[in-house]
Scaffold this active site. Structure first.
Site, PDB file in Angstrom:
ATOM      1  N   LYS A 205       4.972  10.177  -7.970  1.00  0.00           N
ATOM      2  CA  LYS A 205       4.555  10.252  -6.567  1.00  0.00           C
ATOM      3  C   LYS A 205       4.025   8.883  -6.179  1.00  0.00           C
ATOM      4  O   LYS A 205       3.218   8.294  -6.897  1.00  0.00           O
ATOM      5  CB  LYS A 205       3.425  11.303  -6.434  1.00  0.00           C
TER       6      LYS A 205
ATOM      7  N   THR B 116      -5.300   8.018   4.777  1.00  0.00           N
ATOM      8  CA  THR B 116      -5.750   6.865   3.978  1.00  0.00           C
ATOM      9  C   THR B 116      -6.951   6.186   4.644  1.00  0.00           C
ATOM     10  O   THR B 116      -7.962   5.895   3.988  1.00  0.00           O
ATOM     11  CB  THR B 116      -4.597   5.871   3.769  1.00  0.00           C
TER      12      THR B 116
ATOM     13  N   LYS C 228       6.422   4.137  -7.497  1.00  0.00           N
ATOM     14  CA  LYS C 228       6.399   3.291  -6.295  1.00  0.00           C
ATOM     15  C   LYS C 228       7.793   2.726  -6.112  1.00  0.00           C
ATOM     16  O   LYS C 228       8.536   2.584  -7.088  1.00  0.00           O
ATOM     17  CB  LYS C 228       5.397   2.151  -6.468  1.00  0.00           C
TER      18      LYS C 228
ATOM     19  N   SER D  50      -0.837  13.696   0.795  1.00  0.00           N
ATOM     20  CA  SER D  50       0.578  13.877   0.436  1.00  0.00           C
ATOM     21  C   SER D  50       0.708  15.027  -0.563  1.00  0.00           C
ATOM     22  O   SER D  50       1.633  15.834  -0.484  1.00  0.00           O
ATOM     23  CB  SER D  50       1.151  12.600  -0.194  1.00  0.00           C
TER      24      SER D  50
ATOM     25  N   ASN E 118      -1.095   1.456   9.768  1.00  0.00           N
ATOM     26  CA  ASN E 118      -1.534   2.843   9.595  1.00  0.00           C
ATOM     27  C   ASN E 118      -2.957   2.938   9.054  1.00  0.00           C
ATOM     28  O   ASN E 118      -3.808   3.630   9.622  1.00  0.00           O
ATOM     29  CB  ASN E 118      -0.536   3.555   8.664  1.00  0.00           C
TER      30      ASN E 118
ATOM     31  N   LYS F 180      -4.707   6.340  -9.690  1.00  0.00           N
ATOM     32  CA  LYS F 180      -5.168   6.857  -8.393  1.00  0.00           C
ATOM     33  C   LYS F 180      -4.829   8.336  -8.247  1.00  0.00           C
ATOM     34  O   LYS F 180      -5.670   9.146  -7.862  1.00  0.00           O
ATOM     35  CB  LYS F 180      -4.476   6.054  -7.283  1.00  0.00           C
TER      36      LYS F 180
ATOM     37  N   GLY G  26       5.430   6.940   2.478  1.00  0.00           N
ATOM     38  CA  GLY G  26       5.434   5.647   3.174  1.00  0.00           C
ATOM     39  C   GLY G  26       4.491   4.645   2.528  1.00  0.00           C
ATOM     40  O   GLY G  26       3.714   4.976   1.637  1.00  0.00           O
ATOM     41  N   ASP G  27       4.577   3.423   2.961  1.00  0.00           N
ATOM     42  CA  ASP G  27       3.654   2.342   2.590  1.00  0.00           C
ATOM     43  C   ASP G  27       3.907   1.257   3.639  1.00  0.00           C
ATOM     44  O   ASP G  27       4.422   1.556   4.728  1.00  0.00           O
ATOM     45  CB  ASP G  27       3.926   1.856   1.150  1.00  0.00           C
TER      46      ASP G  27
ATOM     47  N   GLN H  16      -1.001   3.416  -9.054  1.00  0.00           N
ATOM     48  CA  GLN H  16      -0.764   4.750  -8.497  1.00  0.00           C
ATOM     49  C   GLN H  16      -1.000   5.840  -9.543  1.00  0.00           C
ATOM     50  O   GLN H  16      -1.482   6.924  -9.211  1.00  0.00           O
ATOM     51  CB  GLN H  16       0.677   4.821  -7.972  1.00  0.00           C
TER      52      GLN H  16
HETATM   53  P1  NDP Z   1       1.530  -0.893   7.702  1.00  0.00           P
HETATM   54  O1  NDP Z   1       2.879  -1.467   7.527  1.00  0.00           O
HETATM   55  O2  NDP Z   1       1.324   0.238   8.641  1.00  0.00           O
HETATM   56  O3  NDP Z   1       0.518  -2.047   8.128  1.00  0.00           O
HETATM   57  C1  NDP Z   1       0.330  -3.173   7.333  1.00  0.00           C
HETATM   58  C2  NDP Z   1      -0.611  -4.121   8.058  1.00  0.00           C
HETATM   59  O4  NDP Z   1      -0.944  -5.176   7.175  1.00  0.00           O
HETATM   60  C3  NDP Z   1       0.015  -4.765   9.273  1.00  0.00           C
HETATM   61  O5  NDP Z   1      -0.985  -5.085  10.202  1.00  0.00           O
HETATM   62  C4  NDP Z   1       0.639  -6.032   8.672  1.00  0.00           C
HETATM   63  O6  NDP Z   1       0.827  -7.080   9.602  1.00  0.00           O
HETATM   64  C5  NDP Z   1      -0.414  -6.414   7.661  1.00  0.00           C
HETATM   65  N1  NDP Z   1       0.216  -7.146   6.559  1.00  0.00           N
HETATM   66  C6  NDP Z   1       1.238  -6.708   5.774  1.00  0.00           C
HETATM   67  N2  NDP Z   1       1.584  -7.658   4.886  1.00  0.00           N
HETATM   68  C7  NDP Z   1       0.773  -8.702   5.138  1.00  0.00           C
HETATM   69  C8  NDP Z   1       0.617  -9.978   4.556  1.00  0.00           C
HETATM   70  N3  NDP Z   1       1.400 -10.365   3.535  1.00  0.00           N
HETATM   71  N4  NDP Z   1      -0.351 -10.787   5.054  1.00  0.00           N
HETATM   72  C9  NDP Z   1      -1.139 -10.399   6.076  1.00  0.00           C
HETATM   73  N5  NDP Z   1      -1.045  -9.199   6.674  1.00  0.00           N
HETATM   74  C10 NDP Z   1      -0.123  -8.362   6.198  1.00  0.00           C
HETATM   75  O7  NDP Z   1       1.036  -0.514   6.217  1.00  0.00           O
HETATM   76  P2  NDP Z   1      -0.142   0.453   5.780  1.00  0.00           P
HETATM   77  O8  NDP Z   1      -1.252   0.394   6.767  1.00  0.00           O
HETATM   78  O9  NDP Z   1       0.455   1.756   5.418  1.00  0.00           O
HETATM   79  O10 NDP Z   1      -0.599  -0.227   4.398  1.00  0.00           O
HETATM   80  C11 NDP Z   1      -1.634  -1.204   4.329  1.00  0.00           C
HETATM   81  C12 NDP Z   1      -2.172  -1.285   2.907  1.00  0.00           C
HETATM   82  O11 NDP Z   1      -2.679   0.005   2.517  1.00  0.00           O
HETATM   83  C13 NDP Z   1      -1.140  -1.654   1.833  1.00  0.00           C
HETATM   84  O12 NDP Z   1      -1.787  -2.387   0.804  1.00  0.00           O
HETATM   85  C14 NDP Z   1      -0.731  -0.288   1.287  1.00  0.00           C
HETATM   86  O13 NDP Z   1      -0.207  -0.379  -0.028  1.00  0.00           O
HETATM   87  C15 NDP Z   1      -2.069   0.415   1.314  1.00  0.00           C
HETATM   88  N6  NDP Z   1      -2.002   1.870   1.269  1.00  0.00           N
HETATM   89  C16 NDP Z   1      -1.336   2.579   2.230  1.00  0.00           C
HETATM   90  C17 NDP Z   1      -1.305   3.955   2.176  1.00  0.00           C
HETATM   91  C18 NDP Z   1      -0.688   4.773   3.254  1.00  0.00           C
HETATM   92  O14 NDP Z   1      -0.863   5.986   3.224  1.00  0.00           O
HETATM   93  N7  NDP Z   1      -0.013   4.185   4.234  1.00  0.00           N
HETATM   94  C19 NDP Z   1      -1.907   4.696   1.055  1.00  0.00           C
HETATM   95  C20 NDP Z   1      -2.675   3.859   0.145  1.00  0.00           C
HETATM   96  C21 NDP Z   1      -2.661   2.506   0.251  1.00  0.00           C
HETATM   97  P3  NDP Z   1       2.314  -7.430  10.089  1.00  0.00           P
HETATM   98  O15 NDP Z   1       2.649  -6.339  11.057  1.00  0.00           O
HETATM   99  O16 NDP Z   1       2.203  -8.767  10.712  1.00  0.00           O
HETATM  100  O17 NDP Z   1       3.178  -7.418   8.866  1.00  0.00           O
END
Ligand code: NDP
Length: 448
Positions: A93, A212, A129, A381, A243, A117, A168-169, A114
């Protein structure tokens, strides 16, 4: 078996030799091994069965070609991946990430984290992943759909509701999950819970989009409570605007905190008055529908925008990194501490560099590593999988209550395994707490 440092170095030398160039994977393993070596020393059954050596070796790694046609009719080729890391306590997962930086090492780091976690959530989920170096930014909906269909055409052979359940991620939200699910259903002729993060009308769970960000905020609330504090009146700096950042912002505001920053990969905005519910609704439309840049917030609300910078220089009580890995450096950690920040709850995976974590721990901050504080996403999830199996939908309140309780339980596990005198080392607590259940299951299942 004393001299833990030597044991960690010897172990890491083997991991690095076997997985050359996978820097983020080395970083994630190193952090875990540092916590676990003394624990394993006291519990030699894990050493004798080489549990840790087995856990750093994925059960299976899939890499595949993803060809698709862009809107001009030109052929594009991306690379797809799925890391099936560990299935000792349940089906694999973990999310799918679509981002140009995606490579094998990054996905192995994420899959490894993961496993621990998912174990911490107390739900029966193994760890995995996947993703692709495909960049959804600037692509039309039709291009994203064609890419997702091609990606799933290969991935569908390897996943299933009792085998491997992606989610998603970064770069994979509701739109992408929809396209992926549609293609899976079409190829397999099955309506099953093979993906989570689905739309509400077709098997999704209430609270999954929020989970999250809400979970990372609930975890911070628990940490603050250990010092008799709450979010009320606290200034909070958040990075990212996707997100996780959006729903962390929402929950912090509901709990009385003031969120003053959001960012994307181009820069950050600083709104000293706070990003309230109306402003957040604007951000959600900007990011989730218009797919615009955070700079537009500064233009709309007349606040400052800092191109090419991260928000850690802004004075705050609580910091919540919610964008990506290694986004807080040692220097930035020192600035946060100097400005009075005393609590860091990671919404992203591994956003603090190892040097930054040392700064937080030396200064006795309340510091939660992502594998504990962002586990709310995968926890819900897991609840989505349960609802799919039961063919029932729980209410918003029921799912939120379960999420809240799971985050409290993860906090208690961290306190149980991470208390060192008057300080809770949440990194150690999460690593040991997550490890024990997986390790015991592996012992019970023989040499697999
Ligand atoms: P999204 O794609 O919805 O948002 C990612 C955000 O981070 C955007 O604002 C993006 O900006 C920014 N970002 C991405 N890559 C970079 C980078 N290299 N440098 C600077 N800013 C960056 O992703 P999520 O919100 O889902 O995920 C964010 C984090 O949370 C990740 O580390 C993910 O692994 C973690 N996570 C997410 C979960 C989930 O349920 N969604 C669960 C657990 C962890 P831009 O639009 O400019 O790329």
């Amino acid at each position: 078996m004393a001299n833990y440092e030597q044991q960690v170095n010897d172990f890491m030398a083997k991991v690095i030799a076997k997985n050359p160039g996978e820097l983020e994977f080395h970083q994630a393993v190193h952090e875990v091994v540092e916590s676990l070596v003394p624990f394993i020393d006291e519990n030699p059954q894990y050493r004798e069965a080489k549990i840790l050596d087995r856990m750093v070796e994925p059960e299976r790694v899939l890499m595949f070609r993803v060809p698709w046609l862009d809107d001009k009719g030109d052929i594009q080729i991306n690379r797809g991946y799925r890391i099936e890391m560990n299935s000792a306590i349940g089906p694999y997962k973990g999310g799918l990430r679509f981002h140009p930086t995606v490579n094998l090492g990054i996905l192995k780091f994420l899959a490894f984290e993961q496993v621990l976690k998912n174990s911490l959530t107390t739900l029966p989920m193994g760890g995995g992943k996947g993703g692709s170096d495909f960049d959804p930014k600037g692509k039309s909906d039709n291009e994203v759909m064609r890419f997702c269909q091609s990606f799933m055409t290969e991935l569908q052979r390897h996943i299933g509701p009792d085998t491997d359940v992606p989610a998603g991620d970064i770069g994979v939200g509701g739109r992408e999950i929809g396209f992926l699910y549609g293609q899976y259903k079409r190829l397999r002729n099955e309506f099953t819970g093979v993906l989570t993060g689905k739309g509400l009308e077709w098997g999704g769970s209430l609270i999954r989009p929020e989970a999250t960000g809400y979970g990372a905020t609930y975890f911070a609330k628990e940490m603050l409570a250990t010092r008799g504090e709450t979010f009320e009146g606290k200034t909070v700096v958040i990075s990212g605007s996707g997100n996780v950042a959006q729903y962390a912002c929402e929950k912090v505001t509901q709990l009385g905190g003031k969120v003053v920053t959001l960012s994307d990969s181009s820069g950050y905005i600083y709104d000293p008055d706070g990003i309230d519910a109306d402003k957040l609704a604007y951000v959600m439309h900007l990011k989730n529908v218009k797919r615009g840049r955070i700079k537009e917030y500064a233009d709309k609300y007349g606040v400052n925008y800092y191109p090419g910078e991260r928000p850690w220089g802004i004075k705050c009580d609580v910091a919540m990194p919610c964008a990506t890995q290694n986004e807080i450096s040692e220097e930035e950690a020192k600035v946060l501490v100097a400005n009075g920040c005393f609590c860091v709850s990671e919404g992203a995976n591994m956003p603090s560099t190892p040097e930054a974590v040392i700064v937080f721990e030396k200064n006795k901050l309340l510091f939660a590593p992502g594998k504990a504080s962002n586990a709310g996403g995968v926890a819900v999830s897991g609840l989505e999988m349960s609802q799919n199996s039961l063919r029932l939908s729980w209410t918003r309140e029921e799912v939120d209550n379960r999420l809240h309780q799971i985050m409290k339980d993860i906090h208690s596990t961290c306190v149980k395994y991470g208390t060192e005198g008057d300080y809770v080392n949440y990194v150690k607590g999460a690593n040991i707490g997550g490890f024990v259940k997986v390790a015991d299951a592996m012992l019970a299942q023989g040499l697999v």
